[in-house]
Scaffold this motif. Structure first.
Motif, short mmCIF file in Angstrom:
data_model
loop_
_atom_site.label_atom_id
_atom_site.label_comp_id
_atom_site.label_asym_id
_atom_site.label_seq_id
_atom_site.Cartn_x
_atom_site.Cartn_y
_atom_site.Cartn_z
N ARG A 1 -7.43 9.29 8.49
CA ARG A 1 -6.32 8.36 8.34
C ARG A 1 -6.77 7.17 7.50
NH1 ARG A 1 -2.06 9.37 11.67
NH2 ARG A 1 -1.33 7.22 11.57
N ARG A 2 -5.92 6.80 6.57
CA ARG A 2 -6.28 5.71 5.67
C ARG A 2 -5.18 4.66 5.68
NH1 ARG A 2 -5.58 5.47 -0.75
NH2 ARG A 2 -6.45 3.40 -1.09
N GLY A 3 -5.58 3.42 5.94
CA GLY A 3 -4.68 2.31 5.75
C GLY A 3 -3.96 1.85 7.00
N GLU A 4 -3.33 0.68 6.88
CA GLU A 4 -2.54 0.05 7.92
C GLU A 4 -1.21 -0.38 7.34
OE1 GLU A 4 -6.46 -2.01 10.06
OE2 GLU A 4 -4.95 -3.25 9.05
N PRO A 5 -0.18 -0.55 8.18
CA PRO A 5 1.11 -1.01 7.66
C PRO A 5 0.98 -2.32 6.91
CG PRO A 5 1.34 -0.21 9.90
CD PRO A 5 -0.13 -0.24 9.61
N SER A 6 1.63 -2.39 5.74
CA SER A 6 1.52 -3.58 4.90
C SER A 6 2.89 -4.13 4.52
CB SER A 6 0.73 -3.27 3.63
OG SER A 6 1.34 -2.23 2.88
N PHE B 1 0.83 -1.19 0.00
CA PHE B 1 0.00 0.00 0.00
C PHE B 1 0.87 1.25 0.00
CE2 PHE B 1 -3.13 -2.72 2.56
CZ PHE B 1 -3.85 -3.07 1.44
N ALA B 2 0.41 2.30 -0.69
CA ALA B 2 1.07 3.60 -0.61
C ALA B 2 0.57 4.36 0.61
CB ALA B 2 0.82 4.41 -1.88
N PHE B 3 -0.70 4.14 0.98
CA PHE B 3 -1.26 4.78 2.17
C PHE B 3 -1.39 3.73 3.27
CE2 PHE B 3 -2.35 7.87 -1.01
CZ PHE B 3 -2.28 9.09 -0.34
N GLN B 4 -0.63 3.93 4.34
CA GLN B 4 -0.57 2.97 5.44
C GLN B 4 -0.83 3.66 6.78
OE1 GLN B 4 2.89 0.37 5.31
NE2 GLN B 4 3.11 0.70 3.10
N GLY B 5 -1.80 4.58 6.76
CA GLY B 5 -2.14 5.32 7.96
C GLY B 5 -2.00 6.82 7.80
N GLU B 6 -1.57 7.27 6.61
CA GLU B 6 -1.43 8.69 6.37
C GLU B 6 -2.79 9.35 6.15
OE1 GLU B 6 2.22 6.64 5.78
OE2 GLU B 6 0.29 6.31 4.79
N THR B 7 -2.82 10.67 6.17
CA THR B 7 -4.06 11.42 6.00
C THR B 7 -4.53 11.35 4.55
OG1 THR B 7 -3.47 12.94 7.78
CG2 THR B 7 -5.15 13.68 6.23
#
Length: 575
Positions: free
Chosen positions: A352-357, A341-347
């Motif tokens: 906030r969108r996403g989780e560490p992948s 994912f490119a978005f792993q918790g960023e705004t």
């Protein structure tokens, strides 16, 4: 299945309906037979009648309201307001009953719209072409019965009934059977986040189907936390996998369901019911990028919109709509190649969108250059082939098909098709047709590239006809040959190792040029990709001992001197 009509061994049929808002329900058969249904616990009604296969029936709720079975296996004449039909689920004789599926790492997906390819029989006709190309799985856009004769499928209202506009249940089973005979898996896109706007009668007798406190962009949210509702969709998933022998499902926009706990339970129940003897794969579309849903015993993979969106912005320079979140496209693309994912918790849109992948292997991500959404949700349905140069598309195809993620092609992509894929519907209700047309024009009015009135009318038949994919005359044969060659290289060198592949880094070497490497099967796979119009300098060219998977001699020679040619992608393996 506890829902709908079930043929019994004695030739009778058991009819069941969950109607908790009612005190009485009557079964009506088209031949004039009626029966008062017996009230059971928790809102269920049931009756057993001396009727067999092909019996047309509906449920009478009141003197002036009769509705189809929400679990109808078939609608007579495709009428979502009319009679359901009893189907003998065991009548079809499978020619390839021994088929148990294929491992996920083999997967090369081909997304298609059944209606534009001539229905179930029409899709069956192109299967030999796809098998020869090296595709290993077709993915059908939703086929649940909808109002009218034409639709993308996301307006379905009877999720157990294959759309009559595409063919009969037997023709769908024959399509699946033929695919299995050619070694192809069959996936189906299913929609559990909303019902379509015409032909959904659940509000009249089962208001608990909907979550009054939530909405989706497409209508009322589904109350899957209610056991009878959640089970309805679990059984729908099992129905397609067991009764139609499908190899996998793609779950549409699960972020709109808003219940990851139910999703996890659904996956667990499906895997438990199928057992270890069959290979069945469950794939998410999930804007929330919830990495915790992916893995063994959970969901097999997720469509990676981040990869597509970042690459699209890099290729085209577009930055309107959701592309505005990818204003640093190279940064986002490289992160998706390294970490998923490119978005792993960023705004993202103020949240906030996403989780560490980073911990997930590349096999957990389905990448694509085009799909029905990314093409069809453009005002004029523009394919990538109409937006960038052919050589750039070919370089992007090398990235797609040789990187150790699961690749997906969109119908016609292997031909270099330039035919648009437009948004189309065929709602019989004129007011709804007008609302959809006007809403579509409002949606795009703010975009600088196109105004409102010139947007194709979704309800016009020519909009559908213009969406039938055609081969590009100039590029067709050469593009097919390239795709076939890349898929064959992938099958031999890349696919067997994607479950254990690990990033060894990805970095930019120019505005639109980059390198990316992965540990793969005891060696290192490296892609050198230049999507720009200028050559790029590469500080660390591959070693002379590298085994080249893709790239002509002149480009390889140039790269050995540290120069990556424009509009080219090369791939090598180093031990």
């Amino acid at each position: 299945m506890p829902y709908g009509a079930r043929l019994l061994a004695d030739g009778n049929t058991r009819f069941r309906l969950w109607a908790p808002d009612l005190e009485a329900v009557t079964l009506e058969c088209e031949d004039g037979h009626t029966a008062a249904m017996r009230a059971l616990d928790d809102g269920w009604f049931e009756c057993i009648c001396p009727r067999g296969g092909n019996c047309a029936y509906r449920f009478r709720l009141s003197d002036d309201v009769a509705v189809p079975d929400p679990a109808s296996r078939r609608q007579r004449d495709g009428d979502v307001h009319g009679f359901s039909v009893v189907v003998d689920a065991a009548a079809y004789e499978w020619k390839h009953a021994e088929w148990k599926g294929r491992p996920w790492h083999d997967t090369v997906l081909y997304e298609l719209h059944v209606g534009t390819l001539g229905g179930f029989a029409g899709v069956a006709e192109i299967l030999p072409h796809l098998a020869a190309l090296g595709v290993t799985a077709i993915e059908l856009m939703p086929i649940a019965e909808f109002a009218g004769a034409r639709n993308w499928g996301y307006d379905g209202v009877l999720p157990f009934a294959p759309a009559a506009a595409y063919g009969t249940p037997e023709e769908l089973k024959a399509l699946v059977d033929s695919a299995h005979g050619l070694g192809l898996m069959v996936f189906l896109d299913v929609v559990y986040n909303h019902f379509g706007p015409e032909g959904n009668y659940l509000h009249a007798y089962a208001s608990g189907f909907f979550d009054a406190g939530a909405d989706t962009p497409w209508g009322s949210a589904i109350g899957v936390s209610t056991p009878q509702v959640g089970d309805f969709f679990v059984h729908n998933a099992l129905y397609w996998i067991e009764e139609y022998q499908l190899d996998g499902l793609r779950f549409d926009a699960v972020h709109a369901i808003g219940n990851p706990g139910w999703l996890s339970a659904l996956a667990a129940r499906v895997h438990a019911a199928v057992g270890p003897e069959r290979q069945v794969h469950l794939v998410l579309e999930n804007e929330a990028n919830q990495a915790n849903l992916l893995g063994h015993g959970r969901f097999t993979a997720q469509w990676n919109d981040d990869f597509h969106n970042a690459l699209h912005v890099l290729l085209t320079g577009e930055h309107e709509g959701y592309y505005a979140h990818y204003k640093a496209p190279m940064e986002h693309l490289l992160r998706s190649l390294r970490e998923g994912f490119a978005f792993q918790g960023e705004t993202f849109d103020g949240r906030r969108r996403g989780e560490p992948s980073t911990h997930l292997p590349p096999a957990r991500f389905v990448n694509f250059l085009q799909n029905h959404d990314q093409v069809g949700n453009r005002a004029h349905g523009d394919r990538l082939t109409t937006l960038v140069a052919p050589e750039v598309v070919e370089a992007a195809l090398v990235l797609l098909l040789l990187a150790p993620f699961v690749p997906m092609l969109f119908m016609g992509e292997e031909w270099g098709s330039r035919t648009p894929f437009l948004f189309f519907t065929d709602f019989p209700d004129e007011a709804l047709r007008t609302a959809v047309r006007d809403g579509r024009r409002r949606e795009f009015a703010a975009f600088t590239h196109f105004g409102g009135d010139d947007i194709p009318d979704p309800g016009a038949e020519e909009t559908f006809l213009h969406s039938i994919p055609e081969r590009d005359i100039a590029l067709g044969d050469a593009r097919i040959a390239l795709v076939r060659r890349l898929i064959a290289l992938r099958a031999k060198h890349v696919a067997p190792h994607i479950d254990t592949a690990a990033s060894k880094g990805a970095g930019a070497v120019g505005d639109k040029a980059f390198t990316a490497s992965w540990a793969l099967g005891g060696g290192t796979l490296t892609l050198f990709v230049n999507l720009g119009d200028a050559d790029a300098l590469v500080a660390q060219p591959p070693s002379p001992a590298a085994a080249w998977l893709h790239g002509d001699a002149a480009d390889i020679a140039s790269l050995s001197r540290g120069l990556l040619p424009a509009r080219r992608a090369l791939a090598c393996l180093e031990s």
